[in-house]
Write an enzyme that holds these catalytic residues in place. Structure first.
Site, mmCIF file in Angstrom:
data_model
loop_
_atom_site.group_PDB
_atom_site.id
_atom_site.type_symbol
_atom_site.label_atom_id
_atom_site.label_comp_id
_atom_site.label_asym_id
_atom_site.label_seq_id
_atom_site.Cartn_x
_atom_site.Cartn_y
_atom_site.Cartn_z
ATOM 1 N N PHE A 152 0.812 -1.225 0.000
ATOM 2 C CA PHE A 152 0.000 0.000 0.000
ATOM 3 C C PHE A 152 0.842 1.269 0.000
ATOM 4 O O PHE A 152 0.315 2.366 0.169
ATOM 5 C CB PHE A 152 -0.935 0.000 1.220
ATOM 6 C CG PHE A 152 -1.911 -1.144 1.214
ATOM 7 C CD1 PHE A 152 -3.080 -1.069 0.463
ATOM 8 C CD2 PHE A 152 -1.649 -2.305 1.914
ATOM 9 C CE1 PHE A 152 -3.975 -2.132 0.430
ATOM 10 C CE2 PHE A 152 -2.536 -3.375 1.886
ATOM 11 C CZ PHE A 152 -3.701 -3.290 1.140
ATOM 12 N N LEU A 153 2.172 1.127 -0.178
ATOM 13 C CA LEU A 153 3.003 2.329 -0.116
ATOM 14 C C LEU A 153 2.654 3.294 -1.249
ATOM 15 O O LEU A 153 2.150 2.884 -2.294
ATOM 16 C CB LEU A 153 4.492 1.965 -0.177
ATOM 17 C CG LEU A 153 5.050 1.225 -1.398
ATOM 18 C CD1 LEU A 153 5.237 2.144 -2.590
ATOM 19 C CD2 LEU A 153 6.379 0.580 -1.051
ATOM 20 N N LEU A 253 -9.068 14.390 -0.718
ATOM 21 C CA LEU A 253 -10.153 15.295 -1.120
ATOM 22 C C LEU A 253 -9.545 16.542 -1.772
ATOM 23 O O LEU A 253 -9.967 17.662 -1.505
ATOM 24 C CB LEU A 253 -11.009 15.665 0.098
ATOM 25 C CG LEU A 253 -11.893 14.534 0.639
ATOM 26 C CD1 LEU A 253 -12.630 14.977 1.906
ATOM 27 C CD2 LEU A 253 -12.910 14.059 -0.401
ATOM 28 N N HIS A 254 -8.516 16.324 -2.594
ATOM 29 C CA HIS A 254 -7.883 17.450 -3.292
ATOM 30 C C HIS A 254 -8.258 17.400 -4.764
ATOM 31 O O HIS A 254 -7.937 16.431 -5.444
ATOM 32 C CB HIS A 254 -6.358 17.384 -3.138
ATOM 33 C CG HIS A 254 -5.933 17.369 -1.707
ATOM 34 N ND1 HIS A 254 -6.005 18.485 -0.905
ATOM 35 C CD2 HIS A 254 -5.473 16.375 -0.921
ATOM 36 C CE1 HIS A 254 -5.600 18.169 0.322
ATOM 37 N NE2 HIS A 254 -5.274 16.887 0.324
ATOM 38 N N GLY A 256 -8.218 18.118 -8.784
ATOM 39 C CA GLY A 256 -7.100 18.240 -9.716
ATOM 40 C C GLY A 256 -7.516 17.849 -11.122
ATOM 41 O O GLY A 256 -8.710 17.812 -11.436
ATOM 42 N N GLY A 260 -3.975 9.957 -12.026
ATOM 43 C CA GLY A 260 -3.125 9.246 -12.974
ATOM 44 C C GLY A 260 -2.200 8.345 -12.180
ATOM 45 O O GLY A 260 -2.553 7.897 -11.087
ATOM 46 N N CYS A 263 -0.855 3.277 -10.544
ATOM 47 C CA CYS A 263 -1.778 2.348 -9.866
ATOM 48 C C CYS A 263 -3.266 2.622 -10.107
ATOM 49 O O CYS A 263 -3.978 1.742 -10.589
ATOM 50 C CB CYS A 263 -1.492 2.348 -8.371
ATOM 51 S SG CYS A 263 0.094 1.585 -7.994
ATOM 52 N N LYS A 266 -4.896 1.811 -13.694
ATOM 53 C CA LYS A 266 -4.917 0.393 -14.075
ATOM 54 C C LYS A 266 -5.704 -0.440 -13.062
ATOM 55 O O LYS A 266 -6.358 -1.412 -13.436
ATOM 56 C CB LYS A 266 -3.491 -0.143 -14.246
ATOM 57 C CG LYS A 266 -2.763 -0.497 -12.985
ATOM 58 C CD LYS A 266 -1.416 -1.162 -13.275
ATOM 59 C CE LYS A 266 -0.649 -1.436 -11.989
ATOM 60 N NZ LYS A 266 -1.277 -2.382 -11.083
ATOM 61 N N ARG A 331 4.154 7.267 -15.376
ATOM 62 C CA ARG A 331 3.099 6.391 -15.878
ATOM 63 C C ARG A 331 1.729 7.054 -15.722
ATOM 64 O O ARG A 331 1.364 7.492 -14.652
ATOM 65 C CB ARG A 331 3.149 5.038 -15.155
ATOM 66 C CG ARG A 331 4.320 4.187 -15.609
ATOM 67 C CD ARG A 331 4.420 2.891 -14.836
ATOM 68 N NE ARG A 331 4.997 3.067 -13.518
ATOM 69 C CZ ARG A 331 5.305 2.068 -12.694
ATOM 70 N NH1 ARG A 331 5.070 0.822 -13.044
ATOM 71 N NH2 ARG A 331 5.840 2.309 -11.512
HETATM 72 N N1 LIG Z 1 4.374 1.874 -7.789
HETATM 73 C C1 LIG Z 1 3.569 1.914 -6.747
HETATM 74 O O1 LIG Z 1 3.364 2.956 -6.129
HETATM 75 C C2 LIG Z 1 2.846 0.685 -6.281
HETATM 76 C C3 LIG Z 1 2.213 0.675 -5.012
HETATM 77 C C4 LIG Z 1 1.586 -0.473 -4.592
HETATM 78 C C5 LIG Z 1 1.551 -1.594 -5.411
HETATM 79 N N2 LIG Z 1 2.152 -1.571 -6.641
HETATM 80 C C6 LIG Z 1 2.140 -2.785 -7.449
HETATM 81 O O2 LIG Z 1 3.414 -3.407 -7.354
HETATM 82 C C7 LIG Z 1 3.746 -4.036 -8.598
HETATM 83 C C8 LIG Z 1 5.084 -3.514 -9.096
HETATM 84 O O3 LIG Z 1 4.944 -2.138 -9.367
HETATM 85 P P1 LIG Z 1 6.212 -1.192 -9.595
HETATM 86 O O4 LIG Z 1 5.697 0.192 -9.653
HETATM 87 O O5 LIG Z 1 7.258 -1.543 -8.591
HETATM 88 O O6 LIG Z 1 6.671 -1.680 -11.047
HETATM 89 P P2 LIG Z 1 8.074 -1.460 -11.764
HETATM 90 O O7 LIG Z 1 7.810 -1.615 -13.200
HETATM 91 O O8 LIG Z 1 8.733 -0.218 -11.244
HETATM 92 O O9 LIG Z 1 8.979 -2.680 -11.237
HETATM 93 C C9 LIG Z 1 8.845 -3.997 -11.659
HETATM 94 C C10 LIG Z 1 10.248 -4.541 -11.879
HETATM 95 O O10 LIG Z 1 10.188 -5.957 -12.052
HETATM 96 C C11 LIG Z 1 11.197 -6.320 -12.974
HETATM 97 N N3 LIG Z 1 10.878 -7.674 -13.457
HETATM 98 C C12 LIG Z 1 9.869 -8.052 -14.284
HETATM 99 N N4 LIG Z 1 9.886 -9.387 -14.448
HETATM 100 C C13 LIG Z 1 10.939 -9.868 -13.723
HETATM 101 C C14 LIG Z 1 11.452 -11.165 -13.474
HETATM 102 N N5 LIG Z 1 10.906 -12.245 -14.020
HETATM 103 N N6 LIG Z 1 12.537 -11.280 -12.690
HETATM 104 C C15 LIG Z 1 13.095 -10.192 -12.126
HETATM 105 N N7 LIG Z 1 12.631 -8.930 -12.298
HETATM 106 C C16 LIG Z 1 11.565 -8.779 -13.094
HETATM 107 C C17 LIG Z 1 11.146 -5.225 -14.024
HETATM 108 O O11 LIG Z 1 12.344 -5.180 -14.769
HETATM 109 C C18 LIG Z 1 10.926 -3.994 -13.143
HETATM 110 O O12 LIG Z 1 12.149 -3.373 -12.786
HETATM 111 C C19 LIG Z 1 2.565 -3.760 -9.525
HETATM 112 O O13 LIG Z 1 1.675 -4.854 -9.469
HETATM 113 C C20 LIG Z 1 1.929 -2.536 -8.921
HETATM 114 O O14 LIG Z 1 0.553 -2.452 -9.202
HETATM 115 C C21 LIG Z 1 2.814 -0.459 -7.083
#
Ligand SMILES: NC(=O)c1ccc[n+]([C@@H]2O[C@H](COP(=O)([O-])OP(=O)(O)OC[C@H]3O[C@@H](n4cnc5c(N)ncnc54)[C@H](O)[C@@H]3O)[C@@H](O)[C@H]2O)c1
Length: 436
Positions: A152-153, A253-254, A256, A260, A263, A266, A331
Site C-alpha cells: 500500500f506504499l 479530497l484534493h 485536480g 493518474g 496504480c 490500471k 506512468r
Molecule cells: N508503484 C507503486 O506505487 C505501487 C504501489 C503499490 C503496489 N504496486 C504494485 O506493485 C507491482 C510492481 O509495481 P512497480 O511500480 O514496482 O513496477 P516497476 O515496473 O517499477 O517494477 C517492476 C520490476 O520488475 C522487474 N521484473 C519483471 N519481471 C521480472 C522477473 N521475471 N525477474 C526479475 N525482475 C523482473 C522489471 O524489470 C521492473 O524493474 C505492480 O503490481 C503494482 O501495481 C505499485
C-alpha cells in the site's frame, strides 16, 4: 531470516530496502540490466526520497544484494516475493499477470527448499491459485505455500508508508505460511502496525478495493469542484467541511486534473473487469473510470478556453510533469495528454519538472522546450499551467512570474497558488473549484 524479492522497481526496491533495514537478509532479482547496473554502482534507478541512503545502508550491512541470478537468490529463502509489474493488458483493461506467472515459473524451477511464494504485486483475484497451479504442474514434489501480501506504499513517501503502515494485509491459507510472514513483519507488529490475516482471495481483493475507493474519493471531489465553479462555492472549504466528519476523513479530497499514476488508472480498470467477469459489476467503479477519463481529456480544453479559445501560435508554460510530486514516475501522468493536445492545437510548450524531465522526454512531442526552472519556463509564455503540485511551485513570486510572462493567464490545476496574490499581481488566475 533470508528472503528474495523478484523485481527491483518502485515496490520491490523499497520493500527490499525496508525489510533489510528491519534486519532481514534480502536478495533482489532484477532483469532490467540498466536498473541492475545502476544499483550495482550505488545509483538509484528510481527517484524516491531517502531510498539512496536506505539502500546504501542495507548493502553496507551485508543484508541487501542485487543480481539477475534467480536460483541463487531463492536458495535458502524462507519467502520469495514477486514484485513485478501488472500493467493494463492491451485491448481489454484486465491486469496483465504474465510477468507474475513468468516469475512464478522461474521460482518453481529454481526452488529447492520450503518457501512461501508471496505476491506483492497487485494481482487479480485468483492469481494466487494460478501460481499454486503453475508450481504444482512444474514441480509437483515442491513444498511451497502461496500467499498474498499486497503493498500500500505511495510513491514519494514510500519508506515512511512501508515502515509505519496503516495495516499489513497477509492472505495465507496455512499456519506455516502465516508463521513465516508474521515473523518477517514482527518488527512492524512490535511498533503496533496492525497485521490483518485473511484468505488469499480476500487479500488480493482488498488491494483493488482500497485503490478503487480512493480513486472514487478523488473523482467525487473533482465533480464537487466542477459544481463549486458553477455555483461560486469554494471546493477547499467543501473538502474541509466534509473531511472533518470522521466517517469521511480529510485525505484524498484534493481536486485536480484527474487521477493518474502507476496504480489508480490500471487498478480501477482491472477491478471493473474483475467484477464484470464474476457477474457482480461495480457501477461505482465503472463510473469512476469514465468520469476520470473524461476529466483528463477535458483539461486541455479548459486551458484552451482560458487562453481565449485558441492556443495556436501561443506559448504555454507547463509546471510539473510527473503524476504527483516527489516521484519520477511518468506512468499515466495527466501532463502527457494535456501537452500532446496543446501541441496538436498549435501551442509551443515550455516545460519544467524538478526531477523527471529525462523520463518525460520520450513521452512528449518533439519540440517541447525543457527549462531550467519554473521562472525560465514562464519566460515569454502566454499562459502558465500547473499540472503537478511540487512544493517549490508554491513559493513562486507572482510578480516574478508576471514579469517573466508575455501573457497573463495562469491555470492552476492543483490549486498551489494563492488566488488573491495572483490577482493582485495582475494575473488572470484560474484554479480548480474556486474563484479568485
Ligand atoms: N508503484 C507503486 O506505487 C505501487 C504501489 C503499490 C503496489 N504496486 C504494485 O506493485 C507491482 C510492481 O509495481 P512497480 O511500480 O514496482 O513496477 P516497476 O515496473 O517499477 O517494477 C517492476 C520490476 O520488475 C522487474 N521484473 C519483471 N519481471 C521480472 C522477473 N521475471 N525477474 C526479475 N525482475 C523482473 C522489471 O524489470 C521492473 O524493474 C505492480 O503490481 C503494482 O501495481 C505499485
Amino acid at each position: 531470516m533470508r528472503i528474495a524479492m523478484i523485481g527491483g522497481g518502485y515496490v520491490g526496491l523499497v520493500s527490499a530496502a525496508c525489510f533489510a533495514d528491519l534486519g532481514t537478509e534480502v536478495a533482489i532479482v532484477e532483469v532490467d540490466q540498466r536498473r541492475l547496473g545502476m544499483l550495482r554502482e550505488g545509483q538509484m534507478p528510481i527517484y524516491e526520497p531517502g531510498l539512496d541512503r536506505l539502500v546504501a545502508e542495507g548493502v553496507a550491512a551485508g543484508r541487501l544484494s542485487f543480481g539477475d541470478d534467480l536460483a541463487a537468490a531463492v536458495a535458502g529463502a524462507e519467502a520469495v516475493f514477486i514484485a513485478v509489474g501488472t500493467p493494463t493488458r492491451r485491448g481489454d483493461g484486465h491486469a496483465d499477470v504474465s510477468y507474475v506467472l513468468a516469475a512464478a515459473e522461474q521460482v518453481a524451477c529454481s526452488l529447492n527448499n520450503y518457501a512461501v511464494v508471496v505476491t506483492k504485486s497487485t494481482v487479480p483475484v485468483g492469481t494466487g491459485r494460478r501460481i499454486a497451479e503453475v508450481m504444482r504442474r512444474l514441480r509437483p514434489e515442491l513444498d511451497v505455500d502461496v500467499a498474498s501480501n499486497p503493498e500500500f506504499l505511495r510513491e514519494g513517501s514510500a519508506i515512511g508508508d512501508f515502515m509505519r503502515p496503516d495495516r499489513v494485509v497477509i492472505g495465507a491459507e496455512s499456519e506455516r505460511a502465516r508463521e513465516v510472514l508474521g515473523r518477517l513483519y514482527r518488527p512492524l507488529s512490535l511498533i503496533e502496525a496492525p497485521i490483518l490475516f485473511t484468505k488469499v482471495e480476500t487479500a488480493e481483493l482488498i488491494k483493488y478495493a482500497a485503490n478503487s475507493f480512493l480513486a472514487m474519493k478523488v473523482t467525487f471531489i473533482n465533480e464537487m469542484a466542477d459544481l463549486c465553479e458553477k455555483v461560486g462555492a469554494d471546493v477547499h472549504d467543501v473538502a474541509r467541511g466534509i473531511g472533518m466528519d470522521g466517517r469521511i476523513g480529510r485525505k484524498f479530497l484534493h481536486p485536480g486534473p484527474g487521477f493518474g499514476g502507476s496504480c489508480f488508472p490500471k487498478d480501477t480498470l482491472a477491478l471493473m473487469r474483475i467484477s464484470q467477469d464474476w457477474g457482480a459489476p461495480s457501477r461505482l467503479v465503472e463510473t469512476t473510470v469514465a468520469v476520470n477519463e473524461a476529466r483528463k481529456a477535458g483539461m486541455a480544453a479548459r486551458i484552451v478556453a482560458a487562453c481565449g479559445g485558441s492556443v495556436h501560435g501561443k506559448t504555454v508554460a507547463v509546471l510539473g510533469l510527473t503524476f504527483k510530486p516527489e516521484t519520477d514516475d511518468m506512468r499515466d501522468a495527466p501532463s502527457v495528454p494535456i501537452i500532446c493536445r496543446l501541441a496538436e492545437e498549435g501551442a509551443a510548450i515550455r516545460a519544467f519538472d524538478p526531477i523527471a524531465m529525462d523520463q518525460a522526454r520520450p513521452l512528449l512531442p518533439d519540440g517541447v522546450a525543457y527549462c531550467q526552472d519554473a521562472y525560465d519556463a514562464a519566460e515569454g509564455a502566454d499562459a502558465l499551467v500547473v499540472v503537478t503540485e511540487w512544493n517549490e511551485f508554491r513559493a513562486l513570486s507572482p510578480a516574478r512570474v508576471r514579469d517573466a510572462m508575455r501573457g497573463r493567464v495562469v491555470v492552476d490545476l492543483r490549486n498551489v497558488f494563492d488566488p488573491v496574490a495572483m490577482s493582485q499581481a495582475g494575473l488572470a488566475y484560474q484554479g480548480v473549484g474556486r474563484r479568485a
